[in-house]
Design a protein around this motif. Structure first.
Motif, PDB file in Angstrom:
ATOM      1  N   LEU A  37     -96.624  -9.503 -14.440  1.00  0.00           N
ATOM      2  CA  LEU A  37     -97.367  -9.065 -13.265  1.00  0.00           C
ATOM      3  C   LEU A  37     -98.336 -10.103 -12.709  1.00  0.00           C
ATOM      4  O   LEU A  37     -99.270  -9.765 -12.004  1.00  0.00           O
ATOM      5  CB  LEU A  37     -98.122  -7.767 -13.598  1.00  0.00           C
ATOM      6  CG  LEU A  37     -97.224  -6.590 -13.969  1.00  0.00           C
ATOM      7  CD1 LEU A  37     -98.064  -5.420 -14.452  1.00  0.00           C
ATOM      8  CD2 LEU A  37     -96.320  -6.192 -12.815  1.00  0.00           C
ATOM      9  N   VAL A  59     -94.073 -11.330 -10.467  1.00  0.00           N
ATOM     10  CA  VAL A  59     -94.778 -11.342  -9.188  1.00  0.00           C
ATOM     11  C   VAL A  59     -95.953 -12.307  -9.303  1.00  0.00           C
ATOM     12  O   VAL A  59     -96.396 -12.649 -10.390  1.00  0.00           O
ATOM     13  CB  VAL A  59     -95.254  -9.934  -8.761  1.00  0.00           C
ATOM     14  CG1 VAL A  59     -94.080  -9.013  -8.518  1.00  0.00           C
ATOM     15  CG2 VAL A  59     -96.216  -9.331  -9.779  1.00  0.00           C
ATOM     16  N   ASP A  70     -95.030 -11.394  -3.744  1.00  0.00           N
ATOM     17  CA  ASP A  70     -96.327 -10.742  -3.878  1.00  0.00           C
ATOM     18  C   ASP A  70     -96.209  -9.408  -4.608  1.00  0.00           C
ATOM     19  O   ASP A  70     -97.120  -8.989  -5.318  1.00  0.00           O
ATOM     20  CB  ASP A  70     -96.901 -10.528  -2.475  1.00  0.00           C
ATOM     21  CG  ASP A  70     -98.393 -10.368  -2.476  1.00  0.00           C
ATOM     22  OD1 ASP A  70     -99.058 -11.006  -3.318  1.00  0.00           O
ATOM     23  OD2 ASP A  70     -98.900  -9.599  -1.638  1.00  0.00           O
ATOM     24  N   LYS A  71     -95.079  -8.741  -4.401  1.00  0.00           N
ATOM     25  CA  LYS A  71     -94.823  -7.462  -5.065  1.00  0.00           C
ATOM     26  C   LYS A  71     -93.322  -7.251  -5.166  1.00  0.00           C
ATOM     27  O   LYS A  71     -92.537  -7.891  -4.462  1.00  0.00           O
ATOM     28  CB  LYS A  71     -95.490  -6.303  -4.339  1.00  0.00           C
ATOM     29  CG  LYS A  71     -94.948  -6.012  -2.956  1.00  0.00           C
ATOM     30  CD  LYS A  71     -95.686  -4.828  -2.344  1.00  0.00           C
ATOM     31  CE  LYS A  71     -95.286  -4.556  -0.934  1.00  0.00           C
ATOM     32  NZ  LYS A  71     -95.802  -5.451   0.074  1.00  0.00           N
ATOM     33  N   GLU A  72     -92.919  -6.348  -6.041  1.00  0.00           N
ATOM     34  CA  GLU A  72     -91.519  -5.948  -6.198  1.00  0.00           C
ATOM     35  C   GLU A  72     -91.472  -4.431  -6.239  1.00  0.00           C
ATOM     36  O   GLU A  72     -92.389  -3.788  -6.758  1.00  0.00           O
ATOM     37  CB  GLU A  72     -90.922  -6.497  -7.509  1.00  0.00           C
ATOM     38  CG  GLU A  72     -90.632  -7.963  -7.504  1.00  0.00           C
ATOM     39  CD  GLU A  72     -89.345  -8.336  -6.775  1.00  0.00           C
ATOM     40  OE1 GLU A  72     -88.512  -7.454  -6.515  1.00  0.00           O
ATOM     41  OE2 GLU A  72     -89.193  -9.529  -6.478  1.00  0.00           O
ATOM     42  N   LEU A  82     -93.288   0.269  -8.568  1.00  0.00           N
ATOM     43  CA  LEU A  82     -93.926  -0.757  -7.757  1.00  0.00           C
ATOM     44  C   LEU A  82     -94.639  -1.717  -8.703  1.00  0.00           C
ATOM     45  O   LEU A  82     -95.405  -1.292  -9.570  1.00  0.00           O
ATOM     46  CB  LEU A  82     -94.934  -0.129  -6.791  1.00  0.00           C
ATOM     47  CG  LEU A  82     -95.805  -1.085  -5.967  1.00  0.00           C
ATOM     48  CD1 LEU A  82     -94.949  -1.950  -5.045  1.00  0.00           C
ATOM     49  CD2 LEU A  82     -96.843  -0.294  -5.184  1.00  0.00           C
ATOM     50  N   LEU A  84     -97.033  -5.220  -8.889  1.00  0.00           N
ATOM     51  CA  LEU A  84     -97.864  -6.170  -8.175  1.00  0.00           C
ATOM     52  C   LEU A  84     -98.984  -6.644  -9.087  1.00  0.00           C
ATOM     53  O   LEU A  84     -99.234  -6.054 -10.136  1.00  0.00           O
ATOM     54  CB  LEU A  84     -98.421  -5.568  -6.889  1.00  0.00           C
ATOM     55  CG  LEU A  84     -99.125  -4.232  -7.013  1.00  0.00           C
ATOM     56  CD1 LEU A  84    -100.555  -4.367  -6.571  1.00  0.00           C
ATOM     57  CD2 LEU A  84     -98.405  -3.229  -6.156  1.00  0.00           C
ATOM     58  N   HIS A  85     -99.636  -7.726  -8.689  1.00  0.00           N
ATOM     59  CA  HIS A  85    -100.690  -8.260  -9.545  1.00  0.00           C
ATOM     60  C   HIS A  85    -101.968  -7.427  -9.434  1.00  0.00           C
ATOM     61  O   HIS A  85    -102.570  -7.074 -10.438  1.00  0.00           O
ATOM     62  CB  HIS A  85    -100.972  -9.731  -9.229  1.00  0.00           C
ATOM     63  CG  HIS A  85    -102.019 -10.318 -10.118  1.00  0.00           C
ATOM     64  ND1 HIS A  85    -101.842 -10.431 -11.483  1.00  0.00           N
ATOM     65  CD2 HIS A  85    -103.262 -10.798  -9.860  1.00  0.00           C
ATOM     66  CE1 HIS A  85    -102.928 -10.963 -12.018  1.00  0.00           C
ATOM     67  NE2 HIS A  85    -103.796 -11.193 -11.054  1.00  0.00           N
ATOM     68  N   GLN A  88    -104.650  -8.224  -4.365  1.00  0.00           N
ATOM     69  CA  GLN A  88    -104.526  -8.058  -2.920  1.00  0.00           C
ATOM     70  C   GLN A  88    -105.566  -7.060  -2.396  1.00  0.00           C
ATOM     71  O   GLN A  88    -105.675  -5.948  -2.911  1.00  0.00           O
ATOM     72  CB  GLN A  88    -103.117  -7.557  -2.565  1.00  0.00           C
ATOM     73  CG  GLN A  88    -102.015  -8.481  -3.024  1.00  0.00           C
ATOM     74  CD  GLN A  88    -101.454  -8.141  -4.406  1.00  0.00           C
ATOM     75  OE1 GLN A  88    -102.105  -7.539  -5.234  1.00  0.00           O
ATOM     76  NE2 GLN A  88    -100.226  -8.558  -4.659  1.00  0.00           N
ATOM     77  N   MET A 110     -99.539  -2.859 -12.594  1.00  0.00           N
ATOM     78  CA  MET A 110    -100.485  -3.754 -11.947  1.00  0.00           C
ATOM     79  C   MET A 110    -101.369  -4.424 -12.989  1.00  0.00           C
ATOM     80  O   MET A 110    -101.819  -3.779 -13.932  1.00  0.00           O
ATOM     81  CB  MET A 110    -101.346  -2.933 -10.973  1.00  0.00           C
ATOM     82  CG  MET A 110    -102.305  -3.731 -10.162  1.00  0.00           C
ATOM     83  SD  MET A 110    -103.043  -2.738  -8.847  1.00  0.00           S
ATOM     84  CE  MET A 110    -104.293  -1.852  -9.749  1.00  0.00           C
TER      85      MET A 110
END
Length: 182
Positions: A37, A59, A70-72, A82, A84-85, A88, A110
């Motif tokens: 992530l 990501v 940025d996301k998957e 979903l 994402l790191h 954002q 995340m």
């Protein structure tokens, strides 16, 4: 059934350290997916992890110079996830729930905070594996998931074993039904 390893925030320039407890624990195992992530820093980390998975997904975090999404968003065994790191700005606070609803995601994976945990957002689960390498004096933690027919068993783990377990989907309904029978 899909077996998934979820890691984040390795912050490593030279690959994963040799003393990393996870590497000893997963030696000889093969996951269907390994998800990183973000805040990977070096592609060596991804190369090392890829030997333990049929598919590696990564990501980008704010510290990454690697070219990554940025996301998957993926459907795995009937469950929309979903990934994402978390750095954002547009996903902070209640906006994260709105984005998950718009994308019909039921699980959000995340990282970013380095704080491992699983939170129920009311029908949507948000899981953070923490930091795999113990970056910033945090414990070495990760998540192992089993996903089957839209349901998930999510285990937050560390060097000492399972820290917590969360079930999403029919597992909970079946447990409640069984309690009613007793």
């Amino acid at each position: 059934m899909a077996k998934i390893l979820v890691v984040s925030d390795t912050h490593s320039d030279d690959g994963l350290p040799a003393n990393l407890c996870l590497m000893r624990l997963i030696e000889g195992l093969k996951y269907d997916y390994i998800i990183h992530l973000g805040d990977i820093i070096s592609c060596k980390v991804l190369e090392q992890l890829s030997q333990f998975a049929n598919r590696l997904i990564a990501v980008s975090g704010e510290a990454d110079k690697l070219t990554l999404p940025d996301k998957e968003l993926m459907d795995i065994e009937g469950l929309r996830i979903l990934m994402l790191h978390g750095h954002q700005k547009e996903i902070r606070g209640s906006r994260l729930r709105s984005i998950a609803d718009e994308l019909k995601a039921r699980v959000i994976l995340m990282g970013h905070s380095h704080k491992a945990g699983v939170v129920d957002l009311g029908g949507i689960v948000m899981a953070n594996p923490g930091t795999l390498t113990g970056y910033g004096n945090m414990p070495q933690t990760w998540i192992e998931m089993e996903v089957n027919a839209g349901e998930a068993l999510i285990q937050l783990k560390g060097c000492g074993g399972v820290l917590s377990t969360y079930r999403y989907g029919g597992y909970i309904r079946r447990a409640i039904d069984l309690l009613k029978l007793e």
